[in-house]
Write a protein that holds these residues in place. Sequence first.
Motif, PDB file in Angstrom:
ATOM      1  N   MET A 126      44.296  42.952  49.446  1.00 17.23           N
ATOM      2  CA  MET A 126      43.657  44.213  49.414  1.00 17.23           C
ATOM      3  C   MET A 126      42.828  44.390  48.034  1.00 17.23           C
ATOM      4  N   ARG A 127      41.796  44.880  48.110  1.00 14.89           N
ATOM      5  CA  ARG A 127      41.159  45.266  46.568  1.00 14.89           C
ATOM      6  C   ARG A 127      41.694  46.131  46.077  1.00 14.89           C
ATOM      7  N   ARG A 128      41.422  46.258  44.652  1.00 10.93           N
ATOM      8  CA  ARG A 128      42.206  47.120  43.766  1.00 10.93           C
ATOM      9  C   ARG A 128      41.592  48.794  44.341  1.00 10.93           C
ATOM     10  N   ASN A 129      40.442  48.952  44.264  1.00  9.95           N
ATOM     11  CA  ASN A 129      40.120  50.147  44.820  1.00  9.95           C
ATOM     12  C   ASN A 129      40.303  50.704  46.136  1.00  9.95           C
ATOM     13  N   LEU A 130      40.658  49.856  47.084  1.00 10.66           N
ATOM     14  CA  LEU A 130      41.318  50.205  48.332  1.00 10.66           C
ATOM     15  C   LEU A 130      42.974  50.656  47.951  1.00 10.66           C
ATOM     16  N   ARG A 131      43.227  49.860  47.094  1.00  8.28           N
ATOM     17  CA  ARG A 131      44.932  50.201  46.820  1.00  8.28           C
ATOM     18  C   ARG A 131      44.916  51.577  45.973  1.00  8.28           C
ATOM     19  N   TRP A 132      44.047  51.673  45.231  1.00  9.79           N
ATOM     20  CA  TRP A 132      44.082  53.038  44.769  1.00  9.79           C
ATOM     21  C   TRP A 132      43.833  54.311  45.889  1.00  9.79           C
ATOM     22  N   ALA A 133      42.555  54.011  46.485  1.00  2.00           N
ATOM     23  CA  ALA A 133      42.540  55.061  47.421  1.00  2.00           C
ATOM     24  C   ALA A 133      43.683  55.179  48.471  1.00  2.00           C
ATOM     25  N   ALA A 134      44.452  54.402  48.852  1.00  2.00           N
ATOM     26  CA  ALA A 134      45.553  54.356  49.705  1.00  2.00           C
ATOM     27  C   ALA A 134      46.727  55.100  49.057  1.00  2.00           C
ATOM     28  N   ALA A 135      46.819  54.687  47.748  1.00  2.00           N
ATOM     29  CA  ALA A 135      47.697  55.324  46.853  1.00  2.00           C
ATOM     30  C   ALA A 135      47.498  56.984  46.688  1.00  2.00           C
TER      31      ALA A 135
END
Length: 162
Positions: free
Chosen positions: A1-10
């Motif tokens: 998973m890309r970093r931006n998507l991980r931040w959005a999920a968090a």
Amino acid sequence: MRRNLRWAAAGLVTAVAFAIPTWLCGAVFLPSMVTDDAVRWSLSSALGVVLATLAVAWGQGFATRARQEDPPSDGPVTASGERSIAVKGNPAGNVSTGDSGTRNTPARPETAAPAAPAPDSPQPEPEPGPGSVTASGERSIAINGNPGGTVSTGDQFGADPA
């Protein structure tokens, strides 16, 4: 998973960790025990903040963790071409097969060495198996992984001496 998507999920998990417990406590569980709205919603918000703080701590670790790469397979590593490179894994630095800053001047025709005789029949190369890394051409690069630096197969010349 890309970093931006991980931040959005968090961020989404943090918002849900605050909103749902706050609403459940303020609207469903506490009204029968606490009649004052200000006290009830203050307690509910405090619980929501505590749970959101835990979600933020989890989310920061989730969003910034290193990407898990597929481990290199057990195939062979072969660099059979002239000035070729074959790497299994993730090289951290730059990979280059060319010259850096110097120029190799070709020999003059009258002083050049005679060309080697061509072989009668070319030898077939073995078929690479699964997970193998093979760089068989001249100045070729084969990497089974993600390079951490630049990858270059060309010569990098400095200023022309002429």
